[in-house]
Design a protein around this motif. Structure first.
Motif, PDB file in Angstrom:
ATOM      1  N   PHE A 140      22.439  11.148  -2.952  1.00 43.51           N
ATOM      2  CA  PHE A 140      22.853  12.570  -3.015  1.00 43.51           C
ATOM      3  C   PHE A 140      21.907  13.412  -2.114  1.00 43.51           C
ATOM      4  CE2 PHE A 140      19.251  12.862  -5.710  1.00 43.51           C
ATOM      5  CZ  PHE A 140      18.785  14.339  -5.692  1.00 43.51           C
ATOM      6  N   ASN A 141      22.478  14.433  -1.601  1.00 40.55           N
ATOM      7  CA  ASN A 141      21.855  15.322  -0.824  1.00 40.55           C
ATOM      8  C   ASN A 141      21.204  16.627  -1.333  1.00 40.55           C
ATOM      9  OD1 ASN A 141      20.842  16.784   1.432  1.00 40.55           O
ATOM     10  ND2 ASN A 141      23.019  16.971   2.558  1.00 40.55           N
ATOM     11  N   PRO A 142      19.814  16.489  -1.488  1.00 39.59           N
ATOM     12  CA  PRO A 142      18.972  17.405  -2.262  1.00 39.59           C
ATOM     13  C   PRO A 142      19.116  18.785  -1.462  1.00 39.59           C
ATOM     14  CG  PRO A 142      17.315  16.046  -1.464  1.00 39.59           C
ATOM     15  CD  PRO A 142      18.875  15.581  -1.169  1.00 39.59           C
ATOM     16  N   TYR A 143      19.517  18.896  -0.375  1.00 38.08           N
ATOM     17  CA  TYR A 143      19.350  20.162   0.484  1.00 38.08           C
ATOM     18  C   TYR A 143      21.005  20.696   0.218  1.00 38.08           C
ATOM     19  CZ  TYR A 143      14.765  18.218   1.884  1.00 38.08           C
ATOM     20  OH  TYR A 143      13.835  17.842   1.768  1.00 38.08           O
ATOM     21  N   GLY A 144      21.852  20.161  -0.277  1.00 39.69           N
ATOM     22  CA  GLY A 144      23.210  20.764  -0.122  1.00 39.69           C
ATOM     23  C   GLY A 144      23.739  20.635   1.172  1.00 39.69           C
ATOM     24  N   ASN A 145      24.371  21.988   1.472  1.00 37.10           N
ATOM     25  CA  ASN A 145      25.011  21.970   2.916  1.00 37.10           C
ATOM     26  C   ASN A 145      23.975  22.414   4.114  1.00 37.10           C
ATOM     27  OD1 ASN A 145      27.571  21.592   1.758  1.00 37.10           O
ATOM     28  ND2 ASN A 145      27.839  23.724   1.146  1.00 37.10           N
ATOM     29  N   MET A 146      22.699  22.377   3.553  1.00 39.30           N
ATOM     30  CA  MET A 146      21.776  22.744   4.700  1.00 39.30           C
ATOM     31  C   MET A 146      21.387  21.657   5.526  1.00 39.30           C
ATOM     32  SD  MET A 146      19.122  25.059   2.282  1.00 39.30           S
ATOM     33  CE  MET A 146      17.979  25.256   3.602  1.00 39.30           C
ATOM     34  N   SER A 147      21.456  20.332   5.168  1.00 36.45           N
ATOM     35  CA  SER A 147      21.462  18.926   5.915  1.00 36.45           C
ATOM     36  C   SER A 147      22.303  18.155   5.380  1.00 36.45           C
ATOM     37  CB  SER A 147      19.759  18.876   5.776  1.00 36.45           C
ATOM     38  OG  SER A 147      19.644  17.602   6.352  1.00 36.45           O
ATOM     39  N   ASN A 148      23.021  17.504   6.434  1.00 36.39           N
ATOM     40  CA  ASN A 148      24.166  16.333   6.056  1.00 36.39           C
ATOM     41  C   ASN A 148      23.603  15.058   6.157  1.00 36.39           C
ATOM     42  OD1 ASN A 148      25.893  18.275   5.560  1.00 36.39           O
ATOM     43  ND2 ASN A 148      26.487  18.742   7.704  1.00 36.39           N
TER      44      ASN A 148
ATOM     45  N   MET B  20      18.912  10.736  -0.878  1.00 37.05           N
ATOM     46  CA  MET B  20      18.105  10.313  -1.834  1.00 37.05           C
ATOM     47  C   MET B  20      18.815   9.689  -2.952  1.00 37.05           C
ATOM     48  SD  MET B  20      15.299  12.837  -3.869  1.00 37.05           S
ATOM     49  CE  MET B  20      14.502  13.213  -2.520  1.00 37.05           C
ATOM     50  N   TRP B  21      18.109   8.644  -3.436  1.00 36.79           N
ATOM     51  CA  TRP B  21      18.689   7.910  -4.401  1.00 36.79           C
ATOM     52  C   TRP B  21      17.980   7.817  -5.720  1.00 36.79           C
ATOM     53  CZ3 TRP B  21      23.210   4.430  -3.807  1.00 36.79           C
ATOM     54  CH2 TRP B  21      23.777   4.581  -2.469  1.00 36.79           C
ATOM     55  N   PRO B  22      18.335   8.421  -6.821  1.00 40.12           N
ATOM     56  CA  PRO B  22      17.631   8.281  -8.248  1.00 40.12           C
ATOM     57  C   PRO B  22      18.274   6.919  -8.811  1.00 40.12           C
ATOM     58  CG  PRO B  22      19.371  10.041  -8.182  1.00 40.12           C
ATOM     59  CD  PRO B  22      19.240   9.520  -6.874  1.00 40.12           C
ATOM     60  N   VAL B  23      17.420   6.349  -9.751  1.00 42.80           N
ATOM     61  CA  VAL B  23      18.049   5.260 -10.533  1.00 42.80           C
ATOM     62  C   VAL B  23      17.823   5.688 -12.105  1.00 42.80           C
ATOM     63  CG1 VAL B  23      17.717   2.531 -10.960  1.00 42.80           C
ATOM     64  CG2 VAL B  23      17.470   3.635  -8.891  1.00 42.80           C
TER      65      VAL B  23
ATOM     66  N   ILE C 202      14.113   7.271  -5.065  1.00 42.96           N
ATOM     67  CA  ILE C 202      13.922   6.395  -3.757  1.00 42.96           C
ATOM     68  C   ILE C 202      14.210   7.741  -2.764  1.00 42.96           C
ATOM     69  CG2 ILE C 202      14.802   4.706  -2.038  1.00 42.96           C
ATOM     70  CD1 ILE C 202      16.080   3.232  -4.566  1.00 42.96           C
ATOM     71  N   PRO C 203      13.285   7.908  -1.680  1.00 40.55           N
ATOM     72  CA  PRO C 203      13.409   8.991  -0.936  1.00 40.55           C
ATOM     73  C   PRO C 203      14.274   8.686   0.169  1.00 40.55           C
ATOM     74  CG  PRO C 203      11.302   8.033  -0.556  1.00 40.55           C
ATOM     75  CD  PRO C 203      11.671   7.207  -1.949  1.00 40.55           C
ATOM     76  N   GLY C 204      14.615   9.615   0.924  1.00 39.11           N
ATOM     77  CA  GLY C 204      15.520   9.474   2.226  1.00 39.11           C
ATOM     78  C   GLY C 204      14.583   9.360   3.138  1.00 39.11           C
ATOM     79  N   PRO C 205      15.004   9.775   4.389  1.00 42.25           N
ATOM     80  CA  PRO C 205      16.251  10.492   4.838  1.00 42.25           C
ATOM     81  C   PRO C 205      17.597   9.892   4.864  1.00 42.25           C
ATOM     82  CG  PRO C 205      15.181  10.273   6.813  1.00 42.25           C
ATOM     83  CD  PRO C 205      14.270   9.603   5.906  1.00 42.25           C
ATOM     84  N   SER C 206      17.474   8.616   4.856  1.00 44.02           N
ATOM     85  CA  SER C 206      18.661   7.556   5.016  1.00 44.02           C
ATOM     86  C   SER C 206      18.834   6.714   3.828  1.00 44.02           C
ATOM     87  CB  SER C 206      18.791   6.730   6.177  1.00 44.02           C
ATOM     88  OG  SER C 206      17.361   5.992   6.200  1.00 44.02           O
ATOM     89  N   SER C 207      20.054   6.307   3.662  1.00 39.31           N
ATOM     90  CA  SER C 207      20.154   4.972   2.534  1.00 39.31           C
ATOM     91  C   SER C 207      19.315   3.988   2.640  1.00 39.31           C
ATOM     92  CB  SER C 207      21.610   4.687   2.569  1.00 39.31           C
ATOM     93  OG  SER C 207      22.039   3.547   1.684  1.00 39.31           O
TER      94      SER C 207
ATOM     95  N   ASP D 112      29.232   4.348  -7.552  1.00 38.89           N
ATOM     96  CA  ASP D 112      30.533   4.332  -6.821  1.00 38.89           C
ATOM     97  C   ASP D 112      30.869   3.179  -5.896  1.00 38.89           C
ATOM     98  OD1 ASP D 112      28.597   4.582  -4.952  1.00 38.89           O
ATOM     99  OD2 ASP D 112      29.445   6.863  -4.392  1.00 38.89           O
ATOM    100  N   TYR D 113      31.878   3.020  -5.252  1.00 35.35           N
ATOM    101  CA  TYR D 113      32.214   1.992  -4.702  1.00 35.35           C
ATOM    102  C   TYR D 113      31.401   1.610  -3.450  1.00 35.35           C
ATOM    103  CZ  TYR D 113      35.502  -1.577  -2.546  1.00 35.35           C
ATOM    104  OH  TYR D 113      35.850  -2.820  -2.083  1.00 35.35           O
ATOM    105  N   PRO D 114      30.897   2.287  -2.513  1.00 36.49           N
ATOM    106  CA  PRO D 114      29.971   1.963  -1.546  1.00 36.49           C
ATOM    107  C   PRO D 114      28.671   1.674  -2.251  1.00 36.49           C
ATOM    108  CG  PRO D 114      30.939   4.055  -0.897  1.00 36.49           C
ATOM    109  CD  PRO D 114      31.349   3.760  -2.391  1.00 36.49           C
ATOM    110  N   ALA D 115      28.150   2.196  -3.176  1.00 36.41           N
ATOM    111  CA  ALA D 115      26.943   1.610  -3.882  1.00 36.41           C
ATOM    112  C   ALA D 115      26.941   0.365  -4.234  1.00 36.41           C
ATOM    113  CB  ALA D 115      26.382   2.640  -5.100  1.00 36.41           C
TER     114      ALA D 115
END
Length: 623
Positions: free
Chosen positions: A40-48, A52-55, A79-84, A130-133
């Motif tokens: 998920f994106n913790p910054y909402g629409n501010m950054s695309n 970040m991945w919580p387990v 798990i921090p970002g900025p990418s998957s 979800d499916y990509p995960a």
């Protein structure tokens, strides 16, 4: 209850695990867990560009209402970002894996009900994502020719112009299903059986091929062998019981429903960037030799025409559809406010959520079970279910599947049934209409929202119904008025109007109903039968509510009344002004009389300030 999934323990995966690991199942204190993750994106629409991945780990050794309560979720990793994380996911999972492996063997724990310590064990029964995960967490291919998780062998993928499609779904149909013989789907018939699943040995061979894949996004890509469905071996396979699980991954259906809904609406409304009806898709149809009327048509030497498909909307239809969506109002907590999804130009929908289309089937089932002409078919369907044997919850099955069964059954005997019954079996149009007011037999009804800005009250409803085997009066308020449009033919307009109501809770530990012999009062704060809100207009009687000055708070007194402009006259009777000058309804209701009167201590009150009058005034009044 058999075949009733009210807790994960009722599922086959739980029972299958207990059957294999009998020593684990022997101690009820051993914990079953579920592992859930998503980006998920913790910054909402501010950054695309941030992910970040919580387990989470969810314990299932709790009652149904508690095991999915957010307070019982355990955030084990963030798990921090900025990418998957991609292939590095296993690196972040190492601390959790060490604890899971230790818990699988047993950890000395203290039981409050016993003075002795015991070995507490825990096991992950499945993952939720979800499916990509599925690729991020488990390494299963979710893109390319092996992306279908149901096609282990003999996959159904096919290369088109700019994408890979999976168009072999008819392989799961019964062998002699008529759709298998039809060429309208992809220009060919389908005679193949459904793809076979990997055996344990074949699955182990698949994983052994990628056992030495190391983390890191800069590693050189390995060339995949034909039929290889796994890109790496997940660390979860190091758990001794993981290969024995029957259901290792649960796909989050909410994401899938939303994506399909977005694609359908984007195609119907021809939204740029979201529609699937593109030039490439038309060329694909031409390559496959199907649906010739949708092929690109040359109109001159340098131009071709892309015919509008019948399922796309015109400008006026888009505006009408968006205005309808903007006017829809659901009860609080039932669905999102989809009116916010309408764009400013009234020709786009964006940001739709998942719960907005699930009410349709409930309305169709209520209309069918309220129609006497359908009762024989319901009995016939019940007989077929009883002949199947097994433990089937008939009422639940009918609510979910009878409409489809009824449509198929009537379709086979189309020429032998009346047009009204056939139209009923074909189901109503998905484009239902909502109203805030209506007249039923000259009685005016308003919804609660419409009532807010008015000084009159027209939203009170009472209807007779069954509760715990007893016939009682259900009191409520009108939330919305819904019209279902059925097939019209021969100049006959067919539609059904439903009331959607909120029913006041009359039961519970603190009863929400009071009857003192003179007045009936209801507590309007709580509601019940939220899953059964619909009512035919012919089943509704209008009432109104006034504040209860005795019980106060949210209590309201029910006022049942007779409309002054309506008379209850039988067809063979003569109404007022026909046979004579006077008319009186013989079935007049009597006012209940209290049998024992209470004894008053005093007929005066001393708790009020005295009112003093001059004697002159009193004498003048006496004369």
């Amino acid at each position: 209850m058999e075949n009733d999934l009210s807790h994960p323990a009722d599922g086959d995966a739980w029972k299958y695990f207990d059957n294999i690991h009998k020593d684990f199942a022997a101690d009820a204190r051993n914990i079953r867990l579920g592992l859930a993750t998503d980006g998920f994106n913790p910054y909402g629409n501010m950054s695309n560009s941030y992910s970040m991945w919580p387990v989470f780990v969810v314990p299932y050794n709790l009652p149904p209402w508690a095991c999915m309560d957010q307070s019982n979720f355990m955030l084990t990793l963030l798990i921090p970002g900025p990418s998957s994380p991609g292939k590095d996911f296993d690196v972040f999972m190492e601390p959790l894996m060490e604890e899971l492996q230790e818990l699988s063997k047993g950890v000395k724990s203290y039981d409050a009900n016993s003075p002795d310590k015991f070995d507490l064990r825990a096991a992950i029964l499945w993952c939720i994502h979800d499916y990509p995960a599925l690729h991020t967490l488990l390494g299963r291919a979710t893109a390319g020719y092996q992306a279908c998780v149901r096609c282990d062998k003999e996959n159904c993928s096919k290369k088109l112009r700019n994408k890979i499609c999976f168009i072999g779904h008819r392989r799961w149909l019964p062998r002699y299903h008529p759709w298998r013989s039809s060429k309208e789907y992809n220009g060919a018939t389908e005679r193949r059986e459904k793809p076979a699943e990997f055996t344990p040995e074949e699955l182990k061979e698949q994983l052994d091929r990628v056992r030495h894949v190391i983390p890191g996004k800069l590693q050189k890509k390995r060339k995949c062998e034909d039929g290889q469905c796994w890109s790496r071996r997940s660390c979860l396979w190091d758990l001794t019981y993981w290969e024995d699980l029957k259901l290792r991954h649960n796909l989050d259906v909410m994401h899938i429903e939303k994506n399909i809904c977005d694609n359908l609406i984007g195609t119907f409304m021809n939204i740029q960037g979201k529609t699937k009806d593109t030039v490439n898709s038309r060329l694909d149809l031409e390559d496959m030799g199907i649906r010739g009327d949708l092929h690109l048509q040359p109109v001159s030497a340098d131009s071709s025409e892309m015919p509008h498909a019948w399922y796309t909307m015109s400008k006026q239809e888009k505006i009408a559809f968006c205005e309808f969506i903007k006017a829809v109002r659901f009860p609080d907590g039932y669905a999102s406010n989809i009116s916010k999804c309408v764009a400013a130009d009234k020709c786009k929908l964006q940001g739709l959520k998942t719960h907005d289309c699930e009410d349709y089937d409930n309305m169709v089932w209520y209309v069918l079970r309220s129609c006497p002409e359908v009762d024989p078919y319901i009995d016939l369907c019940k007989q077929e279910l009883n002949q199947r044997g097994g433990q089937i919850n008939v009422d639940r099955w009918l609510a979910k599947n009878f409409a489809r069964w009824f449509q198929t059954h009537i379709g086979k005997m189309q020429n032998d049934v009346c047009p009204d019954l056939y139209a009923l079996a074909c189901k109503p149009d998905f484009r239902v209409r909502l109203y805030s007011a209506c007249f039923v037999d000259s009685v005016r009804y308003h919804t609660v929202d419409r009532k807010k800005n008015k000084k009159t009250q027209n939203s009170g409803i009472v209807s007779e119904g069954d509760h715990d085997g007893n016939s009682i009066d259900f009191f409520g308020q009108l939330k919305s008025i819904i019209r279902l449009q059925y097939n019209s033919s021969g100049g006959v307009h067919r539609s059904v109007v439903l009331f959607r109501c909120d029913w006041f809770d009359l039961g519970g530990r603190k009863p929400g109903f009071d009857d003192d012999g003179h007045f009936k009062s209801v507590n309007t704060e709580k509601f019940w039968y939220k899953n059964d809100p619909f009512l035919l207009t012919s089943q509704a009687t209008k009432v109104f509510y006034v504040p209860d000055t005795k019980l106060k708070g949210k209590w309201q007194v029910v006022q049942i009344f007779h409309h002054r402009h309506l008379w209850s006259v039988k067809e063979n009777e003569q109404g007022p002004g026909v046979a004579g000058l006077s008319y009186q309804d013989e079935d007049s209701s009597q006012v209940p009389v209290q049998e024992k009167e209470g004894t008053a201590r005093s007929r005066t009150r001393s708790d009020q300030e005295r009112v003093l009058l001059q004697k002159v005034i009193v004498d003048k009044l006496k004369k």
